[in-house]
Design a protein around this motif. Structure first.
Motif, PDB file in Angstrom:
ATOM      1  N   ASP A  28     -12.281  15.122  -7.182  1.00 37.11           N
ATOM      2  CA  ASP A  28     -12.356  14.480  -6.258  1.00 37.11           C
ATOM      3  C   ASP A  28     -11.765  16.155  -5.152  1.00 37.11           C
ATOM      4  N   GLY A  29     -13.156  16.215  -4.651  1.00 40.66           N
ATOM      5  CA  GLY A  29     -12.158  18.682  -3.557  1.00 40.66           C
ATOM      6  C   GLY A  29     -11.308  17.709  -2.529  1.00 40.66           C
ATOM      7  N   GLU A  30     -10.958  16.846  -1.806  1.00 41.69           N
ATOM      8  CA  GLU A  30     -11.173  16.940  -1.009  1.00 41.69           C
ATOM      9  C   GLU A  30      -9.232  16.648  -0.891  1.00 41.69           C
ATOM     10  N   GLN A  31      -9.200  15.832  -2.246  1.00 38.97           N
ATOM     11  CA  GLN A  31      -8.218  15.813  -2.459  1.00 38.97           C
ATOM     12  C   GLN A  31      -7.200  16.582  -3.081  1.00 38.97           C
ATOM     13  N   ALA A  32      -8.331  17.259  -4.340  1.00 42.47           N
ATOM     14  CA  ALA A  32      -7.136  18.546  -4.471  1.00 42.47           C
ATOM     15  C   ALA A  32      -6.946  19.929  -3.582  1.00 42.47           C
ATOM     16  N   ALA A  33      -7.923  19.569  -2.563  1.00 42.06           N
ATOM     17  CA  ALA A  33      -7.623  20.235  -1.134  1.00 42.06           C
ATOM     18  C   ALA A  33      -6.354  20.064  -0.716  1.00 42.06           C
ATOM     19  N   ALA A  34      -6.421  19.179   0.104  1.00 41.88           N
ATOM     20  CA  ALA A  34      -5.028  18.396   0.548  1.00 41.88           C
ATOM     21  C   ALA A  34      -3.623  18.661   0.115  1.00 41.88           C
ATOM     22  N   LEU A  35      -3.883  18.311  -1.716  1.00 36.60           N
ATOM     23  CA  LEU A  35      -3.031  18.540  -2.019  1.00 36.60           C
ATOM     24  C   LEU A  35      -2.301  20.397  -2.497  1.00 36.60           C
ATOM     25  N   THR A  36      -2.820  20.828  -2.489  1.00 34.96           N
ATOM     26  CA  THR A  36      -3.303  22.263  -2.815  1.00 34.96           C
ATOM     27  C   THR A  36      -2.156  22.713  -0.874  1.00 34.96           C
ATOM     28  N   ARG A  37      -3.074  22.567  -0.117  1.00 32.51           N
ATOM     29  CA  ARG A  37      -2.328  22.637   1.163  1.00 32.51           C
ATOM     30  C   ARG A  37      -1.236  22.401   1.063  1.00 32.51           C
ATOM     31  N   ALA A  38      -1.000  20.806   0.971  1.00 32.27           N
ATOM     32  CA  ALA A  38       0.616  20.141   1.064  1.00 32.27           C
ATOM     33  C   ALA A  38       1.705  21.092  -0.086  1.00 32.27           C
ATOM     34  N   HIS A  39       0.753  21.549  -1.069  1.00 28.72           N
ATOM     35  CA  HIS A  39       2.095  22.124  -2.334  1.00 28.72           C
ATOM     36  C   HIS A  39       1.866  23.769  -1.814  1.00 28.72           C
ATOM     37  N   ILE A  40       1.648  23.974  -0.887  1.00 27.70           N
ATOM     38  CA  ILE A  40       1.902  25.304  -0.507  1.00 27.70           C
ATOM     39  C   ILE A  40       2.235  25.694   0.712  1.00 27.70           C
ATOM     40  N   LEU A  41       2.497  24.878   1.601  1.00 24.16           N
ATOM     41  CA  LEU A  41       3.466  24.368   3.172  1.00 24.16           C
ATOM     42  C   LEU A  41       4.688  24.658   3.012  1.00 24.16           C
TER      43      LEU A  41
END
Lengths: 235, 235
Positions: B201-214
């Motif tokens: 699930d690339g979309e979820q990975a992206a969302a989680l990564t974004r939140a992780h970094i922010l």
DNA sequence: TTATGCTTTATTGGATCCAATATACAATAT
DNA sequence: ATATTGTATATTGGATCCAATAAAGCATAA
């Protein structure tokens, strides 16, 4: 009387500390020559020849070359020399995707904060780009137009990175602008982006910027992979 | 017998052209010392002292410093010297926003192309990060974990830029990881990102990564603007 | 005491020189 | 002819030296 008692350094009449060093001057000149395409890709840069051009020793030249290498504009091979980096179509596509992502994000952040003065400046560059007849100046006017729209985002780091990305592809864009009719499309797309900003619609400005960059990238790649154009460029 | 007739350069037994120059070695060492925080922000770097450490002249040191300057890790003032760049909270916030944008985009592109081997590697780094007791190694393991997940995006330019952005903030992240309980959260967030990738699930990975970094960025800024922590770091 | 000017010292920026390496070319052997 | 070896030349990487500048110390005067 030049003394300051608030902790900042005193400002002398001749403030040497912020004048450009020889290495700075050479760096700027070489960078310019590379992004303008005056030094072609694959061409090797000889320390001695640059040093002679500026009447200096090779030391500041080498420092300038190391900086260019750190920014990816040249690649250096030990004991052989530095050559102007060439980009494959895949690398060019990647850099345009990179710019599309960053610049659309930046303009979306800039629109809500955009000052009338920036908008005014962008309009002037846009019109200058339309009027200018010397193709050598299109690249710079195009750059200034976009930067005027990005400035108020207040994200200096983004802009710095966008600039170095732009540096890597600028010479290809110049060649394309000079040899094809692509300026017409740039013109209308610029106007659309400008209008979205003037309306205060950041989302639309972002979408248009994204499309503007991706389109330019794809048509550039098509242009470069056409052998006829390769020949034309060499003349 | 070393000759090749297909246009590539012959490979000698001792291929000097791809060994590291003195300036390369010093560059790497200084870069490492800066991002590990061994040279503190604001600290000035003396050419002579570095030259003595490596038993070389100041020439290669200067070249290394110019490269560090080109990457923004130090800032140089003519005739005075170079100092390790300090970042304001606003600049730190900007860089984390930058990373969030790029890394989420990269991971979204990587997931559909992800090889089992990369996933496996990411898991190993994740577990090593969990087990490791020496805080000095957390930064590197964390970096390798993320890179394993980004690699298959096939976007070397993105990764290069992400790396230089990471270099600028890594010492702050290290300080935070060592002095707070923030590793626990990193752990669970890593696991979530990893699972999303494993699911495809690339979309979820992206969302989680974004939140992780922010999230990491915001908690870092909070950490840095707390005076108690500033004192703690100096000890 | 405090400000001002002079002198000394530390440090950077650049030039010149030398060593190490790669490349081009000639000579030789197969 | 072709490959191989040796030599000369061009070029880079680094060391040493010198000049330019900034910072610190010191003396002197208000």
């Amino acid at each position: 009387m030049n003394q300051s008692r608030n902790g900042t350094a005193p400002l002398k009449a001749t403030d040497l500390s912020r004048t450009a060093s020889t290495s700075d001057i050479i760096f700027d000149a070489l960078r310019d020559a590379i992004i303008r395409g005056e030094i072609g890709e694959g061409e090797t840069i000889r320390q001695e020849s640059i040093a002679r051009m500026f009447n200096v020793s090779r030391i500041p030249v080498r420092e300038a070359l190391k900086r260019l290498e750190a920014q990816g504009l040249v690649t250096s091979v030990r004991f052989k020399g530095v050559v102007v980096s060439a980009l494959s179509p895949a690398e060019i596509r990647e850099i345009f995707a990179f710019r599309a992502l960053l610049e659309s994000d930046v303009i979306a952040g800039a629109v809500p904060a955009m000052r009338p003065q920036s908008l005014q400046e962008a309009r002037q560059y846009m019109e200058a780009f339309d009027r200018e007849e010397d193709p050598a100046k299109w690249g710079e006017l195009n750059w200034h137009f976009h930067m005027a729209l990005y400035r108020d985002a207040g994200r200096p780091y983004f802009l710095e990175v966008i600039r170095t990305a732009n540096d890597r592809v600028e010479r290809y864009v110049r060649a394309q602008l000079e040899l094809t009719g692509s300026r017409g499309r740039a013109r209308t797309e610029h106007e659309a982006i400008f209008n979205a900003c003037a309306k205060g619609d950041g989302e639309q400005a972002a979408a248009l910027t994204r499309a503007h960059i991706l389109d330019a990238g794809e048509s550039l790649i098509e242009f470069l992979t056409n052998d006829d154009n390769a020949r034309k460029r060499d003349e």
